[in-house]
Design an enzyme around this catalytic site. Structure first.
Site, PDB file in Angstrom:
ATOM      1  CG  ASP A 250      49.631  51.325  46.869  1.00  0.00           C
ATOM      2  OD1 ASP A 250      50.147  52.141  46.087  1.00  0.00           O
ATOM      3  OD2 ASP A 250      48.590  50.687  46.586  1.00  0.00           O
TER       4      ASP A 250
ATOM      5  CD  GLU B 291      48.709  51.176  40.529  1.00  0.00           C
ATOM      6  OE1 GLU B 291      48.461  50.909  39.342  1.00  0.00           O
ATOM      7  OE2 GLU B 291      49.176  50.332  41.341  1.00  0.00           O
TER       8      GLU B 291
END
Length: 377
Positions: free
Chosen positions: A85, A146
Site C-alpha cells: 500500500d 502498513e
C-alpha cells in the site's frame, strides 16, 4: 557461486518495475490493492515461487504470501516483510508519472516501498535462475495496510515472523546507505469534538462550535512535544455548511515515543485531555500503536554484522541507526526476532509528489538482498 557473480540487468529491472508503480495502490482502496497483488503475484510465480493470496479484512485489500522452493521448506528461515500500500490516491500518476530522469526513477510508492520489495524479489529470482539453494528457506509476506499502522495484518505478520529465524524489511534505505536497527514507538489517537448546532447567521449565540474547540486543542496537543515524545495533528475533518455552527469535528494525532516509558507518559497525557467545556465535549481515543523495537539488541546487531560484511563485498559501507518512523519491523523486532530494516532502495521524497529512487540503487540493493539470503544461516 558467490552472490557477486549473479547477473543483474539494470534495464530489465527498470522495465519490470514499471507495472508495479503504474498500478496505484492506496491503502483505503481494496480493489486497487487487489490489482497490485495480481501484478506482483505474477512476477513471483515467474520467479519460481508458490503463492497464497490471503483475503483482506476490515474493508482493506488482500495480502500475498510467497514461498520459494527449498529442501527445508516449513522450517524456520528468512521472512521478507513488506507492504504494497501507498499513501498516494489513485490519480497521483498524473502528478508524479513514471519517468526516468537524470539517474532517477519517479512514481508514487516507488521508494516506500515497492522498489524495496521489487529488489528483494529480484534477488531471489536470480538465485533461483542460478540454481542456488539458500541456506534457509525464504518467504515473502506483502501486506496492504502498513501506511495506516497495520490494523488488519499485525497478527499475520507476527505469526509469520515467529515461524522464521530472521526478518528482513526492505523499507527505504537512508541516504548514507544506513539501515535501521531499532524503531521508536508510534501511537495514533483519534480526536472528536461534539458541539451544539445552530444557524451561523441568525442564531450564532445558540451554537457551540466543535471546530472552535478542536482549533484550541490542536496547539495544546502539539505543544506537548519533546525530543523524546512528539505529537502531530495530521488529519482534520469538520463541517458541511458554512452557515451552520459545527456540531462535530474529527482529527487524528501521531505520536512518536523513544522508550516504553515515554510511550506510557504520552498516552496518559493524551487521554487526560478529554473534557467537556462550554457544552462542547472533547473525546480522545487511542488507536493503533506500534511498539518500541529497542535499539542495539544483541540478536539484531549480530544479523547486522553479517549484512555489513555483505555490503562491504559489494562496495559500500553499511551503517545502522534507530528510527522515529514506524514500520512493520516494530512488531518483529519487539518480539525479539532478529530483524534488519530499511534494506531497500535509496531515494528521496517518499510520501510526496517528488517521490523517486536512485536508479543505481536497483542493482546495488538486489545484490545486497541476494547476499543476505545466501549468507544468513
Amino acid at each position: 557461486m558467490s552472490f557477486l557473480d549473479l547477473k543483474f540487468d539494470n534495464e530489465d529491472m527498470i522495465r519490470r518495475l514499471r507495472p508495479w508503480i503504474e498500478t496505484e495502490s492506496p491503502t483505503f482502496d481494496a480493489a486497487a490493492l487487489a490489482r497490485v497483488v495480481d501484478v506482483v503475484a505474477y512476477d513471483c510465480a515467474a520467479a519460481g515461487a508458490s503463492l497464497e493470496v490471503i483475503p483482506g479484512r476490515m474493508g482493506l485489500g488482500p495480502s500475498l504470501r510467497v514461498k520459494f522452493p527449498h529442501p527445508d521448506q516449513g522450517k524456520p528461515g528468512i521472512l521478507v516483510s513488506g507492504h504494497l500500500d501507498t499513501v498516494h490516491p489513485v490519480g497521483t500518476l498524473s502528478q508524479n508519472p513514471w519517468r526516468r530522469e537524470d539517474g532517477k526513477l519517479y512514481g508514487p510508492g516507488i521508494q516506500d516501498m515497492k522498489g524495496g520489495n521489487f529488489v528483494a524479489l529480484e534477488a531471489m529470482r536470480q538465485i533461483m535462475r542460478a540454481g542456488i539453494v539458500t541456506p534457509l528457506p525464504v518467504t515473502f509476506l506483502l501486506t496492504p495496510d502498513e501506511e495506516i499502522g497495520t490494523p488488519a495484518t499485525r497478527d499475520l505478520i507476527e505469526q509469520e515472523a515467529l515461524m522464521n529465524r530472521y526478518v528482513v524489511v526492505p523499507e527505504p534505505a537512508h541516504k548514507d546507505h544506513s539501515c535501521v536497527i531499532g524503531r521508536f514507538a508510534i501511537a495514533r489517537f483519534n480526536l472528536e469534538t461534539r458541539g451544539v448546532p445552530s444557524h451561523a447567521g441568525w442564531a450564532l449565540k445558540e451554537g457551540r462550535s466543535a471546530i472552535a474547540m478542536m482549533a484550541r486543542k490542536i496547539p495544546e496537543i502539539e505543544a506537548m512535544t519533546t525530543e523524546d515524545c512528539t505529537f502531530s495533528v495530521g488529519v482534520i475533518h469538520a463541517g458541511q455548511w458554512v452557515n451552520c455552527v459545527s456540531s462535530s469535528c474529527f482529527a487524528e494525532v501521531l505520536s512518536m515515543a523513544k522508550t516504553d516509558e515515554d510511550l506510557e507518559r504520552g498516552v496518559k497525557a493524551m487521554l487526560d485531555l478529554g473534557e467537556t467545556a462550554n457544552d462542547v465535549e472533547f473525546i480522545v481515543t487511542r488507536g493503533v500503536t506500534r511498539p518500541v523495537w529497542k535499539p542495539g539488541q544483541p540478536q539484531d546487531l549480530a544479523l547486522f554484522d553479517v549484512a555489513a560484511n555483505v555490503a562491504k563485498r559489494i562496495g559500500f559501507e553499511l551503517k545502522h541507526e534507530p528510527s522515529g518512523g514506524g514500520s512493520d519491523g516494530n512488531f518483529t523486532g519487539a518480539l525479539g526476532i532478529p530483524t534488519i530494516d530499511s534494506t531497500g532502495v535509496r531515494g528521496a521524497g517518499l510520501h510526496t509528489l517528488n517521490e523517486h529512487i536512485l536508479e543505481e540503487s536497483l542493482v546495488e540493493r538486489a545484490k545486497f538482498h541476494a547476499g543476505m539470503f545466501m549468507e544468513f544461516n
